[in-house]
Design a protein around this motif. Sequence first.
Motif, PDB file in Angstrom:
ATOM      1  N   VAL A  77       0.860  -1.190   0.000  1.00  0.00           N
ATOM      2  CA  VAL A  77       0.000   0.000   0.000  1.00  0.00           C
ATOM      3  C   VAL A  77       0.895   1.238   0.000  1.00  0.00           C
ATOM      4  O   VAL A  77       1.719   1.439   0.877  1.00  0.00           O
ATOM      5  CB  VAL A  77      -0.923   0.010   1.242  1.00  0.00           C
ATOM      6  N   LYS A  78       0.718   2.030  -1.053  1.00  0.00           N
ATOM      7  CA  LYS A  78       1.600   3.187  -1.210  1.00  0.00           C
ATOM      8  C   LYS A  78       0.941   4.448  -0.681  1.00  0.00           C
ATOM      9  O   LYS A  78       1.564   5.253   0.010  1.00  0.00           O
ATOM     10  CB  LYS A  78       1.899   3.345  -2.703  1.00  0.00           C
ATOM     11  N   SER A  79      -0.360   4.637  -1.027  1.00  0.00           N
ATOM     12  CA  SER A  79      -1.063   5.818  -0.495  1.00  0.00           C
ATOM     13  C   SER A  79      -2.559   5.547  -0.446  1.00  0.00           C
ATOM     14  O   SER A  79      -3.070   4.671  -1.150  1.00  0.00           O
ATOM     15  CB  SER A  79      -0.763   7.043  -1.356  1.00  0.00           C
ATOM     16  N   LEU A  80      -3.236   6.318   0.412  1.00  0.00           N
ATOM     17  CA  LEU A  80      -4.694   6.157   0.589  1.00  0.00           C
ATOM     18  C   LEU A  80      -5.384   7.439   0.167  1.00  0.00           C
ATOM     19  O   LEU A  80      -4.892   8.535   0.447  1.00  0.00           O
ATOM     20  CB  LEU A  80      -5.007   5.888   2.068  1.00  0.00           C
ATOM     21  N   THR A  81      -6.511   7.297  -0.511  1.00  0.00           N
ATOM     22  CA  THR A  81      -7.324   8.480  -0.845  1.00  0.00           C
ATOM     23  C   THR A  81      -8.768   8.146  -0.464  1.00  0.00           C
ATOM     24  O   THR A  81      -9.064   7.006  -0.091  1.00  0.00           O
ATOM     25  CB  THR A  81      -7.277   8.784  -2.363  1.00  0.00           C
ATOM     26  N   VAL A 119      -7.195   3.018  -2.889  1.00  0.00           N
ATOM     27  CA  VAL A 119      -5.825   2.803  -2.399  1.00  0.00           C
ATOM     28  C   VAL A 119      -4.911   2.549  -3.593  1.00  0.00           C
ATOM     29  O   VAL A 119      -5.281   1.800  -4.500  1.00  0.00           O
ATOM     30  CB  VAL A 119      -5.797   1.539  -1.497  1.00  0.00           C
ATOM     31  N   PHE A 120      -3.722   3.199  -3.588  1.00  0.00           N
ATOM     32  CA  PHE A 120      -2.746   2.892  -4.631  1.00  0.00           C
ATOM     33  C   PHE A 120      -1.793   1.837  -4.092  1.00  0.00           C
ATOM     34  O   PHE A 120      -1.234   1.982  -3.006  1.00  0.00           O
ATOM     35  CB  PHE A 120      -1.998   4.152  -5.060  1.00  0.00           C
ATOM     36  N   ASP A 138       1.551  -0.545  -4.835  1.00  0.00           N
ATOM     37  CA  ASP A 138       2.760  -0.739  -5.651  1.00  0.00           C
ATOM     38  C   ASP A 138       2.954  -2.229  -5.912  1.00  0.00           C
ATOM     39  O   ASP A 138       3.180  -3.016  -4.989  1.00  0.00           O
ATOM     40  CB  ASP A 138       3.973  -0.164  -4.896  1.00  0.00           C
ATOM     41  N   ASP A 166       1.963   1.095 -10.170  1.00  0.00           N
ATOM     42  CA  ASP A 166       0.938   1.319  -9.151  1.00  0.00           C
ATOM     43  C   ASP A 166      -0.434   0.951  -9.692  1.00  0.00           C
ATOM     44  O   ASP A 166      -0.806   1.359 -10.798  1.00  0.00           O
ATOM     45  CB  ASP A 166       0.925   2.800  -8.731  1.00  0.00           C
ATOM     46  N   ALA A 215      -8.998   3.898   4.896  1.00  0.00           N
ATOM     47  CA  ALA A 215      -8.175   3.866   6.112  1.00  0.00           C
ATOM     48  C   ALA A 215      -8.798   2.982   7.189  1.00  0.00           C
ATOM     49  O   ALA A 215      -8.117   2.592   8.145  1.00  0.00           O
ATOM     50  CB  ALA A 215      -7.972   5.278   6.642  1.00  0.00           C
ATOM     51  N   LYS A 269      -3.522   0.528   5.804  1.00  0.00           N
ATOM     52  CA  LYS A 269      -2.669   1.689   6.074  1.00  0.00           C
ATOM     53  C   LYS A 269      -1.436   1.612   5.155  1.00  0.00           C
ATOM     54  O   LYS A 269      -1.112   0.533   4.622  1.00  0.00           O
ATOM     55  CB  LYS A 269      -2.259   1.735   7.543  1.00  0.00           C
ATOM     56  N   GLU A 270      -0.772   2.730   5.010  1.00  0.00           N
ATOM     57  CA  GLU A 270       0.417   2.780   4.150  1.00  0.00           C
ATOM     58  C   GLU A 270       1.467   1.788   4.620  1.00  0.00           C
ATOM     59  O   GLU A 270       1.700   1.658   5.828  1.00  0.00           O
ATOM     60  CB  GLU A 270       1.029   4.189   4.175  1.00  0.00           C
TER      61      GLU A 270
END
Length: 705
Positions: A526-530, A534-535, A537, A542, A559, A563-564
């Motif tokens: 998990v690279k980032s959360l919006t 979730v993006f 890798d 991605d 979230a 989590k990242e």
Amino acid sequence: MKVIVARHLGFCYGVTRAVEMVEKLARQPGPVFTLGPLIHNPQAIARLAEQGVHEIADVETITTGTLVLRTHGVPPGLLKKIEDKKDLTIADATCPYVKKAQREAQELARQGYQVVILGEANHPEVVALSEWAGGAWVVNGPEEAVSLPPAPRIGLIAQTTQNPETFYKVRDILKKKTQELRLVNTICLATDRRQEATRQVAEEAEVVIVVGGKNSANTRRLLTIVRQMGRRGYHIEEAGELQPGWFAGVSRAGVVAGASTPDWIIKEVVRKMEEMEEKRLENSEGEKEAEALPAEAAEKGPQEAGAGPEQPAAQEPAPETATAPSGETEESGPTYESTFGELKPGDIVKGTVVKVENDSVLVDIGYKSEGVIPIGELSRRRIEHPSEVVKVGDEISVYILRVEGEEGTLKLSKRRADEKEAWKRLVEAKETGAVIEGEAIQEVKGGLIVDVGARGFVPASHVGRGYVADLSKYVGQKLRMKVLELDQPRGRVVLSQRLVLEEEHEKRRKETWDSLEEGQVRTGVVKSLTDFGVFVDLGGVDGLLHVSELSWGRVKHPADILKEGDTIQVKVLKLDKEKGKVSLGLRQLLPDPWEKVAEKYPEGTIVPVRVTRLASFGAFVELEEGVEGLIHISELSHQRVGKVEDVLSPGQVVNAKVIKVRPAEKRIGLTLKDVPQESQAEEAAADADLEVKPEESVKEEEAKE
Ligand code: F3S
């Protein structure tokens, strides 16, 4: 009268080293003992005794303290005995030349040679050497060598103080007694040099003062040389023994000294002789002034008055010694002469660490003696102890700093060798684009300082692939970098880790794209959360894991689940290689709750449900995560209901009865008619771990929404 001082005299390298070692130990707490006299000079021994250094003859007489092994070395049996005394600290002052001879003797014996030692059979050095060789034949010269029996393989080695000429005479005799003769030239030129210097002095002087212990064999030998040359010679131990009568009518007097004579005694003797001369001049009125001493000082050969014992220059020419006729010592390995001739300051050679001391390291580079690396020349970084950098047995590159003195003592530097090799590597790396490694050692303004053998700089923008806010976390880490800029004269090295990371990322990205297929289950991070998903890798690529694909149930925000940095398994739902888009699913890898709905909720079952949303035609309710059903407006009550919200509100938990189940269409119909509420619903909610919310809080939530 001119006082001519020998060019080579006084303490040799090994003795200087031993005396300095003992004096240093004497300044530390605890008793210090030497096994036998440290050197053959009573005055020097007395001085050491004043400092608390005691001489012992037998190791059994002590149990604690520091025991100094003298320059001659000790046999292996005795060494073992000493080492077994656990409360005893050993300070090994064995001369490195002697040490090397011991190792060579041991190696010859190991290889099956009959070892022959040229030396004095009773001399402690020879006694020890013989034991290191597992029992050797000892001869004192060619005469004794003649009577040796033949042997298939003979290894000839010499006591360090032997004469090279004698060594080669013995070699010639042994050649006739064996099929294979191996020579190991361990002769130290200190003695030979002092004898040669004595001959030079005796040629010029009418009287020669030989300074040194009466018990010193090498000093007595100097006296013999003087007398053999027909000169008057006097052997004294200290200045007080000088007699004015010896110099009556003498215009040139010489001073020579053996390798065990301390510098301070020689200086005192020279000063006293000069004082005597001054007095004589004062007393002899009318006599012409004696030749001015300084005018003679530049004479070639031996040094003149007032200069004191000569300190050999750092880059003194190589000492002369007898050299084996060419082609005769092929098996003997590099001789002293040949190796010495090849080494010069600035050379870089390979060597093996043979000893690690507190402030230096001894390295065997196949030379006559080990070279010394002072602690400050070990590493570019500040270290407390040499063992932080090397250990015994390590093969390292060393830079020849100096070849000192007549014994050819080597001063080495690992630091400079490393730097030179590092620069070579850096130049190559810049040309070829190769990746080099180095540790980040310091954060500075605008980047990091790295140790790549030389000092390098990585600008902040070249540390990572993106912006790095905190550079300090890289300190202590190994970085892999490419060389951006080199300026050797200015010592400037600029490197980039970013280039390496970008190259690697691009390679990984391509490999990932080439292997990605729809339907695959892949591992990603998990690279980032919006808000919308979730993006993840997948390895340089991605993918988007939409919020609706996270779970079978409703997810308010990613979230709540991830989590990242989480490593997860995802299913590749869709690929668009042209646009570089990858859609991922997580819920597809979880069990589908609808599969068991028919079994769990047969028609007629009364279940607690939570109202999720209201519509004009009814209320949607959740039976469990991922399973929603509908209570149609007509099923809310037996009476007519005008608006759904007159009966239910979102979040409310009620009991409902299943009246229709269609799993394939993911539909369940429920009713409130004839279903007991209130207390039953609360109990059921408690059983199902559902919270029955009071009406006010439900309303508050609605208001928020
Ligand atoms: Fe060593 Fe040579 Fe002196 S062997 S002790 S440096 S005479």
